[in-house]
Design a protein around this motif. Structure first.
Motif, PDB file in Angstrom:
ATOM      1  N   TYR A   1       0.816  -1.209   0.000  1.00 24.56           N
ATOM      2  CA  TYR A   1       0.000   0.000   0.000  1.00 24.56           C
ATOM      3  C   TYR A   1       0.851   1.261   0.000  1.00 24.56           C
ATOM      4  O   TYR A   1       0.580   2.209  -0.741  1.00 24.56           O
ATOM      5  N   ASP A   2       1.884   1.298   0.843  1.00 27.27           N
ATOM      6  CA  ASP A   2       2.669   2.531   0.963  1.00 27.27           C
ATOM      7  C   ASP A   2       3.575   2.781  -0.244  1.00 27.27           C
ATOM      8  O   ASP A   2       4.236   3.810  -0.316  1.00 27.27           O
ATOM      9  N   GLU A   3       3.587   1.868  -1.205  1.00 24.30           N
ATOM     10  CA  GLU A   3       4.339   2.078  -2.439  1.00 24.30           C
ATOM     11  C   GLU A   3       3.443   2.527  -3.588  1.00 24.30           C
ATOM     12  O   GLU A   3       3.926   2.857  -4.669  1.00 24.30           O
ATOM     13  N   LEU A   4       2.127   2.565  -3.345  1.00 25.35           N
ATOM     14  CA  LEU A   4       1.184   2.965  -4.373  1.00 25.35           C
ATOM     15  C   LEU A   4       1.163   4.472  -4.553  1.00 25.35           C
ATOM     16  O   LEU A   4       1.478   5.225  -3.631  1.00 25.35           O
ATOM     17  N   GLY A   5       0.765   4.926  -5.736  1.00 25.52           N
ATOM     18  CA  GLY A   5       0.520   6.337  -5.955  1.00 25.52           C
ATOM     19  C   GLY A   5      -0.783   6.758  -5.305  1.00 25.52           C
ATOM     20  O   GLY A   5      -1.575   5.926  -4.847  1.00 25.52           O
TER      21      GLY A   5
ATOM     22  N   ARG B   1       5.052  10.902   1.688  1.00 26.38           N
ATOM     23  CA  ARG B   1       6.325  10.196   1.490  1.00 26.38           C
ATOM     24  C   ARG B   1       7.210  10.955   0.504  1.00 26.38           C
ATOM     25  O   ARG B   1       8.429  11.011   0.652  1.00 26.38           O
ATOM     26  N   ALA B   2       6.592  11.570  -0.499  1.00 30.05           N
ATOM     27  CA  ALA B   2       7.355  12.325  -1.482  1.00 30.05           C
ATOM     28  C   ALA B   2       7.934  13.606  -0.892  1.00 30.05           C
ATOM     29  O   ALA B   2       8.968  14.104  -1.342  1.00 30.05           O
ATOM     30  N   GLN B   3       7.260  14.146   0.126  1.00 26.64           N
ATOM     31  CA  GLN B   3       7.668  15.429   0.718  1.00 26.64           C
ATOM     32  C   GLN B   3       8.651  15.274   1.870  1.00 26.64           C
ATOM     33  O   GLN B   3       9.294  16.259   2.260  1.00 26.64           O
ATOM     34  N   ALA B   4       8.765  14.089   2.437  1.00 25.79           N
ATOM     35  CA  ALA B   4       9.417  13.917   3.738  1.00 25.79           C
ATOM     36  C   ALA B   4      10.841  14.449   3.780  1.00 25.79           C
ATOM     37  O   ALA B   4      11.223  15.176   4.711  1.00 25.79           O
ATOM     38  N   ALA B   5      11.663  14.109   2.789  1.00 27.73           N
ATOM     39  CA  ALA B   5      13.078  14.518   2.837  1.00 27.73           C
ATOM     40  C   ALA B   5      13.211  16.036   2.772  1.00 27.73           C
ATOM     41  O   ALA B   5      13.958  16.643   3.557  1.00 27.73           O
ATOM     42  N   ASP B   6      12.494  16.663   1.845  1.00 28.07           N
ATOM     43  CA  ASP B   6      12.582  18.127   1.722  1.00 28.07           C
ATOM     44  C   ASP B   6      12.043  18.805   2.976  1.00 28.07           C
ATOM     45  O   ASP B   6      12.585  19.826   3.423  1.00 28.07           O
ATOM     46  N   TYR B   7      10.973  18.243   3.523  1.00 26.09           N
ATOM     47  CA  TYR B   7      10.370  18.885   4.694  1.00 26.09           C
ATOM     48  C   TYR B   7      11.312  18.831   5.893  1.00 26.09           C
ATOM     49  O   TYR B   7      11.334  19.756   6.705  1.00 26.09           O
ATOM     50  N   THR B   8      12.101  17.777   5.996  1.00 24.56           N
ATOM     51  CA  THR B   8      13.059  17.706   7.097  1.00 24.56           C
ATOM     52  C   THR B   8      14.022  18.882   7.037  1.00 24.56           C
ATOM     53  O   THR B   8      14.353  19.495   8.058  1.00 24.56           O
ATOM     54  N   GLY B   9      14.474  19.241   5.834  1.00 18.53           N
ATOM     55  CA  GLY B   9      15.364  20.387   5.692  1.00 18.53           C
ATOM     56  C   GLY B   9      14.689  21.682   6.100  1.00 18.53           C
ATOM     57  O   GLY B   9      15.300  22.545   6.758  1.00 18.53           O
TER      58      GLY B   9
ATOM     59  N   GLU C   1      -7.125  -5.658   4.178  1.00 19.82           N
ATOM     60  CA  GLU C   1      -6.025  -6.554   3.815  1.00 19.82           C
ATOM     61  C   GLU C   1      -4.932  -5.809   3.071  1.00 19.82           C
ATOM     62  O   GLU C   1      -3.741  -6.078   3.237  1.00 19.82           O
ATOM     63  N   GLU C   2      -5.341  -4.820   2.261  1.00 20.88           N
ATOM     64  CA  GLU C   2      -4.375  -4.078   1.454  1.00 20.88           C
ATOM     65  C   GLU C   2      -3.396  -3.294   2.336  1.00 20.88           C
ATOM     66  O   GLU C   2      -2.255  -3.065   1.947  1.00 20.88           O
ATOM     67  N   LEU C   3      -3.861  -2.859   3.515  1.00 17.22           N
ATOM     68  CA  LEU C   3      -3.005  -2.116   4.435  1.00 17.22           C
ATOM     69  C   LEU C   3      -2.317  -3.047   5.429  1.00 17.22           C
ATOM     70  O   LEU C   3      -1.457  -2.610   6.195  1.00 17.22           O
ATOM     71  N   GLY C   4      -2.720  -4.289   5.447  1.00 15.86           N
ATOM     72  CA  GLY C   4      -2.134  -5.262   6.362  1.00 15.86           C
ATOM     73  C   GLY C   4      -2.607  -5.118   7.792  1.00 15.86           C
ATOM     74  O   GLY C   4      -1.962  -5.599   8.714  1.00 15.86           O
ATOM     75  N   ARG C   5      -3.761  -4.468   7.983  1.00 16.08           N
ATOM     76  CA  ARG C   5      -4.270  -4.269   9.333  1.00 16.08           C
ATOM     77  C   ARG C   5      -5.723  -3.821   9.262  1.00 16.08           C
ATOM     78  O   ARG C   5      -6.248  -3.538   8.167  1.00 16.08           O
ATOM     79  N   ALA C   6      -6.364  -3.767  10.407  1.00 17.67           N
ATOM     80  CA  ALA C   6      -7.690  -3.188  10.504  1.00 17.67           C
ATOM     81  C   ALA C   6      -7.559  -1.683  10.727  1.00 17.67           C
ATOM     82  O   ALA C   6      -6.598  -1.217  11.350  1.00 17.67           O
ATOM     83  N   VAL C   7      -8.520  -0.931  10.205  1.00 20.37           N
ATOM     84  CA  VAL C   7      -8.526   0.512  10.403  1.00 20.37           C
ATOM     85  C   VAL C   7      -9.841   0.916  11.054  1.00 20.37           C
ATOM     86  O   VAL C   7     -10.887   0.290  10.840  1.00 20.37           O
ATOM     87  N   LEU C   8      -9.778   1.964  11.859  1.00 20.91           N
ATOM     88  CA  LEU C   8     -10.973   2.486  12.499  1.00 20.91           C
ATOM     89  C   LEU C   8     -11.615   3.523  11.584  1.00 20.91           C
ATOM     90  O   LEU C   8     -10.915   4.351  10.982  1.00 20.91           O
TER      91      LEU C   8
END
Length: 333
Positions: free
Chosen positions: A5-9, A303-311, A107-114
């Motif tokens: 899931y976390d690799e999907l667009g 995920r796409a923003q994470a590295a730049d946002y850290t800076g 199942e797609e996320l590998g867990r139950a969600v609320l």
């Protein structure tokens, strides 16, 4: 689904979550006529049009750390706010058996969600506040604090304590890519200072339920009226923390907005008596929390923003440590 899931667009992630939302709506006993994405961010919200004519908001806890006990408390508090105050909030929807939420196996996320549901609030999100909406936010915040001082979660409900900079989240800041030795020193110093302030302010203090995420994205400003939604981050803390969190999003802009926020609050309740330097530490701690959250988010855009946002976060924290004042725009001070 061949990819995690976390690799999907974004479009594919929303497609997965739409299926989760439809299963949740059925568990709430609803016949869905239409469903539209409202937001795919930290959590994911759909607007649901029901065959009986109602329009509802359905929130999937995509990245949420809320437990079932937290969800009970969040939804019950929403109901109490709607009944006991003039603050406009969505009214929570209960399941056919009286539950406050449903848990959906994803199942797609590998867990139950609320998944929780509530009435739909008309109008656009406030996003950028003006003087009138900032003042209204201050008044609403104070009203929430006054109500929550006398309210407690029902049986089966509980809220987390917000007595540390990361609100109990796993600290992964040091795992951010590309950190230099000086960057790590900034993070260490910022965490240490913020933690000392949290510890000192909470020592012997009484806590109460807080929204803990009062910014334009969780507010509606429609026909001159403010509405508050998304209580997923609610927890037990000190009133000054709510003020600090809202102030974070105003810093670097028009100083009059922060003044309006505080004046609005003071119209309803006394402002918290906290040293300004400690308030700045609480404001800066929001930057630590957001940078940390982005690093572990499964949402494609995050995920796409994470590295730049850290800076960006490091530049803001350096400015705070050097000047004593936090700003979203360090170049302007």
């Amino acid at each position: 689904m061949t990819q995690a899931y976390d690799e999907l667009g974004e479009a594919d992630q929303v497609g997965v979550l739409r299926g989760v939302a439809l299963r949740a709506a059925a568990a709430f006993g609803l016949e869905v006529e239409g469903m539209a994405l409202a937001l795919h961010g930290y959590n994911t919200t759909f607007r649901v049009d029901v065959r009986d004519g109602r329009r509802l908001a359905l929130r999937v806890g995509t990245n949420s750390h809320s437990t079932p006990a937290h969800a009970v408390a969040q939804q019950a508090w929403l109901g109490a706010i709607a009944a006991q105050t003039d603050v406009r909030v969505p009214e929570p929807l209960r399941t056919p058996d009286g539950g406050w939420f449903v848990s959906v196996d994803a199942e797609e996320l590998g867990r139950a969600v609320l998944v929780a549901m509530a009435s739909w609030l008309e109008g656009p999100d406030a996003e950028v506040l003006g003087p009138d909406s900032a003042r209204a936010l201050g008044r609403a915040m104070a009203a929430l604090h006054m109500q929550s001082a006398e309210w407690a979660p029902p049986a089966g409900g509980a809220l987390p304590r917000l007595d540390a900079p990361l609100f109990g989240d796993l600290d992964v800041l040091d795992d951010a890519p590309g950190l230099a030795a000086d960057d790590r020193s900034v993070l260490d110093t910022a965490r240490s200072r913020a933690t000392e302030v949290f510890d000192r302010l909470h020592r012997g203090a009484e806590v109460r339920p807080l929204h803990a995420d009062l910014h334009g994205g969780n507010l509606k400003w429609h026909e001159g009226q403010l509405a508050v939604f998304d209580f997923d981050d609610a927890g037990l803390g000190l009133p000054v923390l709510d003020l600090a969190i809202s102030t974070f999003y105003l810093r670097g802009g028009d100083p009059a907005l922060e003044v309006a926020l505080r004046e609005g609050y003071a119209e309803v309740a006394p402002l918290p008596d906290v040293d300004p330097a400690d308030v700045e530490a609480l404001i800066a701690s929001r930057q630590l929390l957001l940078a940390n959250a982005l690093l572990v988010s499964t949402t494609a855009e995050h995920r796409a923003q994470a590295a730049d946002y850290t800076g960006v976060a490091l530049a803001r924290l350096r400015h705070w440590l050097a000047s004593g004042r936090f700003s979203l725009d360090p170049d302007r001070g």
